[in-house]
Motif scaffolding. Structure first.
Motif, short mmCIF file in Angstrom:
data_model
loop_
_atom_site.label_atom_id
_atom_site.label_comp_id
_atom_site.label_asym_id
_atom_site.label_seq_id
_atom_site.Cartn_x
_atom_site.Cartn_y
_atom_site.Cartn_z
N ASP A 215 0.59 -1.53 0.27
CA ASP A 215 0.15 -0.25 0.34
C ASP A 215 0.85 1.38 -0.10
O ASP A 215 0.53 2.49 -0.81
CB ASP A 215 -1.10 -0.28 1.68
N ALA A 225 -4.77 3.06 -2.78
CA ALA A 225 -4.15 2.06 -2.58
C ALA A 225 -5.81 0.89 -1.84
O ALA A 225 -5.70 1.42 -0.90
CB ALA A 225 -3.26 1.49 -1.41
N THR A 227 -6.83 -2.62 0.14
CA THR A 227 -6.43 -3.53 1.02
C THR A 227 -7.42 -4.09 1.20
O THR A 227 -8.13 -3.45 2.25
CB THR A 227 -5.63 -3.16 1.91
#
Length: 252
Positions: A215, A225, A227
């Motif tokens: 990230d 990013a 996740t």
């Protein structure tokens, strides 16, 4: 769609306002947030005293507790109808790598796991963030996509947005959590009232595992990013080795 919005920066935070305003155009939004900044509260629940819920002139509900308290109260006590999704943010600062362990922003989204639906935590990566509108548009894009294309339930999407105008973002990247070096030492100071010392927690550590695929790297490349997280902390790959290790112990 009904969305519960929360955060850890408090109900007066500009990121919360930007997020709620953006999502109002695609969903019915209810905001339940802490009455003050509770950054670093992680998943803590307040069990030692009762909690109070008040409503501001903005229509936002605010609670004298943690981000987890806010979502828990909303889901199991305050709201008449269950929301379809929990979105937490927009946090003023990054929640990258190890930050998710301590983050109240991520914790608020995690509490939404009781819905059995995905939840989203959104952070704007800057020490002094300015482009809340861009992060809010990213959140709106993701919620719109989620309403049309589902992902596995009990999934928390940890989203970190570079502090850039929306048109300058370099797209999305699914990235794993990186890691930081250990935190800076605590800072000791004499108690001004003469009662020994007081301590300030030191700053977070610098990037450590931050190469391609993480990230940290995605954000440095100007990308959002994303996740996927889950709450099962079991290290399944270690089950066999720990079983063998325990077999060497004498039985109690």
């Amino acid at each position: 769609m009904r969305i519960l919005v929360s955060n850890d920066d408090g109900y007066l935070a500009p990121g919360l306002r930007a997020l709620a305003d953006a999502l109002c155009s695609v969903a019915d939004v209810v905001v339940v947030a802490p009455e003050r900044n509770r950054s670093g509260a992680s998943n803590s629940l307040t069990l030692s005293r009762p909690l109070r819920v008040n409503r501001a002139s903005s229509g936002f509900y605010f609670v004298d507790g943690t981000p987890t308290d806010c979502v828990h109260l909303a889901l199991f006590g305050v709201l008449r109808e269950q929301p379809d999704l929990v979105v937490s943010g927009i946090n003023a600062g990054a929640n990258l790598g190890d930050d998710v362990i301590y983050s109240g922003t991520v914790a608020a989204a995690m509490e939404g796991r009781f819905l059995g639906l995905p939840a989203i935590a959104v952070s704007l990566v800057s020490e002094q963030p300015t482009h809340y509108a861009a992060a809010a548009q990213v959140a709106k894009d993701m919620v719109t996509n989620l309403s049309e294309n589902t992902i596995p339930g009990d999934t928390i999407l940890n989203v970190n947005v570079p502090d850039l105008p929306y048109g300058e973002l370099a797209g999305f990247e699914v990235a794993r959590l990186g890691s930081r070096h250990q935190a800076e030492p605590v800072i000791a100071m004499p108690d001004p009232r003469g009662n020994g010392s007081v301590y300030w927690i030191g700053a977070t550590g610098a990037e450590h595992d931050a190469g391609p695929g993480t990230d940290f790297h995605a954000v440095r490349e100007g990308k959002v990013a994303v996740t996927p997280l889950h709450t099962d902390l079991t290290r399944t790959t270690a089950m066999d080795s720990v079983t063998a290790w325990l077999e060497r112990l004498a039985h109690p």
